[in-house]
Design a protein around this motif. Structure first.
Motif, short mmCIF file in Angstrom:
data_model
loop_
_atom_site.label_atom_id
_atom_site.label_comp_id
_atom_site.label_asym_id
_atom_site.label_seq_id
_atom_site.Cartn_x
_atom_site.Cartn_y
_atom_site.Cartn_z
N LEU A 168 0.83 -1.20 0.00
CA LEU A 168 0.00 0.00 0.00
C LEU A 168 0.87 1.26 0.00
O LEU A 168 1.83 1.36 0.78
CB LEU A 168 -0.92 0.02 1.23
CG LEU A 168 -2.02 -1.05 1.29
CD1 LEU A 168 -2.71 -1.00 2.63
CD2 LEU A 168 -3.01 -0.86 0.15
N PRO A 169 0.57 2.24 -0.84
CA PRO A 169 1.36 3.49 -0.87
C PRO A 169 1.40 4.19 0.48
O PRO A 169 2.44 4.73 0.88
CB PRO A 169 0.62 4.35 -1.92
CG PRO A 169 -0.09 3.35 -2.78
CD PRO A 169 -0.49 2.24 -1.87
N GLN A 170 0.27 4.19 1.22
CA GLN A 170 0.25 4.89 2.50
C GLN A 170 1.11 4.18 3.55
O GLN A 170 1.60 4.81 4.48
CB GLN A 170 -1.18 5.05 3.03
CG GLN A 170 -1.95 3.76 3.27
CD GLN A 170 -2.79 3.36 2.09
OE1 GLN A 170 -2.33 3.44 0.95
NE2 GLN A 170 -4.02 2.93 2.35
N VAL A 171 1.30 2.89 3.39
CA VAL A 171 2.18 2.14 4.29
C VAL A 171 3.63 2.44 3.96
O VAL A 171 4.47 2.64 4.83
CB VAL A 171 1.90 0.63 4.20
CG1 VAL A 171 2.98 -0.19 4.91
CG2 VAL A 171 0.53 0.31 4.78
N ASP A 172 3.93 2.48 2.67
CA ASP A 172 5.29 2.74 2.22
C ASP A 172 5.80 4.10 2.70
O ASP A 172 6.99 4.26 2.98
CB ASP A 172 5.35 2.67 0.69
CG ASP A 172 6.77 2.74 0.16
OD1 ASP A 172 7.61 1.95 0.63
OD2 ASP A 172 7.03 3.59 -0.70
N SER A 173 4.89 5.08 2.83
CA SER A 173 5.30 6.43 3.22
C SER A 173 4.94 6.77 4.66
O SER A 173 5.10 7.91 5.09
CB SER A 173 4.65 7.46 2.28
OG SER A 173 3.22 7.36 2.36
N ALA A 174 4.44 5.79 5.43
CA ALA A 174 3.99 6.05 6.80
C ALA A 174 5.13 6.51 7.71
O ALA A 174 6.26 6.04 7.60
CB ALA A 174 3.35 4.80 7.38
N THR A 175 4.79 7.44 8.61
CA THR A 175 5.77 7.93 9.57
C THR A 175 5.32 7.73 11.01
O THR A 175 6.01 8.14 11.94
CB THR A 175 6.06 9.43 9.34
OG1 THR A 175 4.83 10.17 9.45
CG2 THR A 175 6.68 9.67 7.97
N SER A 176 4.15 7.11 11.19
CA SER A 176 3.65 6.87 12.54
C SER A 176 2.86 5.57 12.58
O SER A 176 2.34 5.10 11.56
CB SER A 176 2.76 8.03 12.99
OG SER A 176 1.54 8.03 12.26
N SER A 177 2.76 5.01 13.78
CA SER A 177 1.99 3.77 13.94
C SER A 177 0.50 4.02 13.71
O SER A 177 -0.23 3.10 13.31
CB SER A 177 2.22 3.20 15.34
OG SER A 177 1.86 4.14 16.34
N GLY A 178 0.05 5.26 13.94
CA GLY A 178 -1.35 5.59 13.69
C GLY A 178 -1.71 5.45 12.23
O GLY A 178 -2.80 4.94 11.89
N GLU A 179 -0.85 5.89 11.34
CA GLU A 179 -1.09 5.74 9.91
C GLU A 179 -1.12 4.27 9.52
O GLU A 179 -1.95 3.85 8.70
CB GLU A 179 0.02 6.46 9.13
CG GLU A 179 0.05 7.96 9.30
CD GLU A 179 1.22 8.58 8.56
OE1 GLU A 179 1.15 8.69 7.33
OE2 GLU A 179 2.22 8.93 9.23
N LEU A 180 -0.25 3.48 10.11
CA LEU A 180 -0.23 2.05 9.81
C LEU A 180 -1.48 1.36 10.33
O LEU A 180 -2.03 0.47 9.67
CB LEU A 180 1.03 1.40 10.42
CG LEU A 180 2.37 1.87 9.85
CD1 LEU A 180 3.52 1.21 10.59
CD2 LEU A 180 2.46 1.58 8.37
N GLU A 181 -1.94 1.76 11.51
CA GLU A 181 -3.14 1.16 12.09
C GLU A 181 -4.35 1.44 11.20
O GLU A 181 -5.20 0.56 10.99
CB GLU A 181 -3.37 1.71 13.49
CG GLU A 181 -4.57 1.12 14.21
CD GLU A 181 -4.39 -0.35 14.52
OE1 GLU A 181 -5.40 -1.08 14.53
OE2 GLU A 181 -3.24 -0.78 14.75
N SER A 182 -4.44 2.66 10.68
CA SER A 182 -5.54 3.02 9.81
C SER A 182 -5.54 2.16 8.54
O SER A 182 -6.59 1.65 8.12
CB SER A 182 -5.46 4.50 9.44
OG SER A 182 -6.48 4.86 8.53
N ALA A 183 -4.37 1.99 7.94
CA ALA A 183 -4.25 1.16 6.73
C ALA A 183 -4.56 -0.30 7.06
O ALA A 183 -5.21 -1.01 6.27
CB ALA A 183 -2.86 1.29 6.15
#
Length: 312
Positions: free
Chosen positions: A186-201
């Motif tokens: 996932l593009p949003q995972v590749d560019s994530a900078t926080s665990s919150g972004e990863l949790e959302s994905a």
């Protein structure tokens, strides 16, 4: 392959280092970071090692090396002095007790060598030329350091935190593997900078059913493995079964996912039968064929009704 690659758990295990100079400092630093109980034998030690001793990070035997200091309790022995004769004595004494030993910069006297390392938290990449070309290894490391994203540690920690959770949702190993393949793509995972972004994905992807259908991808192997397109490499890393003709250079097969099953086919009939069986198992398959082969048309004529994804 001269050396078997292995990551060794040294946490809480005794290691002996003979020598106290700059070379010993580099080795002891890595050993202490890995949690080893390090004993240094040397009349004098560098300030860096002195600080580690004062902080209780390692033990210092302030004396010249003698054979009675060698003990079977040690998991590893490192000889790091600038005296080749002494280093070889250490090697002989360690080998007589069946202990793995490394004489630094003296490859014939090494049971193991240490690779160049890239560390991203839980992610560790080891690069080695078997001692043949340290400069080449350094160049490779520099290229990889520049190419690898800095959030690998974040991704690894997140994946580790979800190991129990994902097993409750997906009891099948195959389903979990496919889920994580989709997640890390996932593009949003590749560019994530926080665990919150990863949790959302993660939660968003869980809401969608994982596709467990099989597939067949045809890849022309050609003559130059470096000409493989990125899309072909992606399919090769997802494949569970790889079928290849006898004339396919193994350099292509070797790039496929390590745990994929590899099988050679000797005829069109044999390939067709194996594809039918694999389809019933819903496997993701990669078939390597010669660019000049007519296997595509022959198999279609056999009316296998496979969903073919052609990669050229």
């Amino acid at each position: 392959m001269q050396y078997f690659p292995l990551f060794l758990d040294l946490k809480g295990k005794p290691v002996l280092v003979v020598g106290g100079g700059e070379v010993a400092s580099r080795k002891v630093d890595s050993l202490v970071r890995s949690g080893a109980i390090v004993t240094i034998v040397s009349p004098q030690i560098d300030p860096f090692l002195q600080k580690l001793v004062e902080d209780g990070e390692c033990i210092w035997v302030q004396n010249f090396y003698s054979q009675d200091l060698m003990n079977e309790k040690y998991i590893q022995v490192w000889a790091t002095t600038d005296n080749p004769e002494l280093n070889h004595q250490v090697h002989h004494h360690a080998k007589s007790l069946g202990i793995l030993v490394n004489v630094v910069d003296d490859q014939p006297y090494c049971d193991f060598i240490t690779p160049s390392m890239i560390n991203r938290g839980r992610i560790q990449l080891a690069i080695s030329s078997g001692g043949a070309s340290p400069v080449l290894v350094r160049n490779i490391r520099e290229k990889l350091e520049a190419a690898l994203p800095q959030n690998l540690s974040l991704l690894a920690d997140f994946g580790a935190s979800k190991r129990s959770d994902i097993k409750k949702v997906m009891p099948s190993v195959d389903l979990r593997r496919k889920f994580w393949e989709r997640f890390f793509a996932l593009p949003q995972v590749d560019s994530a900078t926080s665990s919150g972004e990863l949790e959302s994905a993660y939660q968003g992807l869980l809401a969608n059913e994982v596709d467990d259908a099989g597939s067949v991808t045809w890849i022309d192997f050609g003559e130059d493995v470096e000409l493989l397109p990125m899309k072909a490499l992606r399919y090769m890393q997802e494949a569970e079964l790889v079928l290849y003709s006898q004339d396919c250079p193994y350099a292509f097969v070797d790039l496929v996912r390590r745990d994929a099953e590899r099988e050679t086919y000797r005829s069109h009939t044999e390939l067709a039968e194996r594809l039918v069986a694999a389809r019933e198992e819903s496997l993701r398959i990669v078939v390597f064929v010669s660019p000049n082969s007519n296997q595509h048309n022959l198999l279609k004529q056999r009316d296998l009704h496979l969903a073919l994804a052609t990669t050229r």
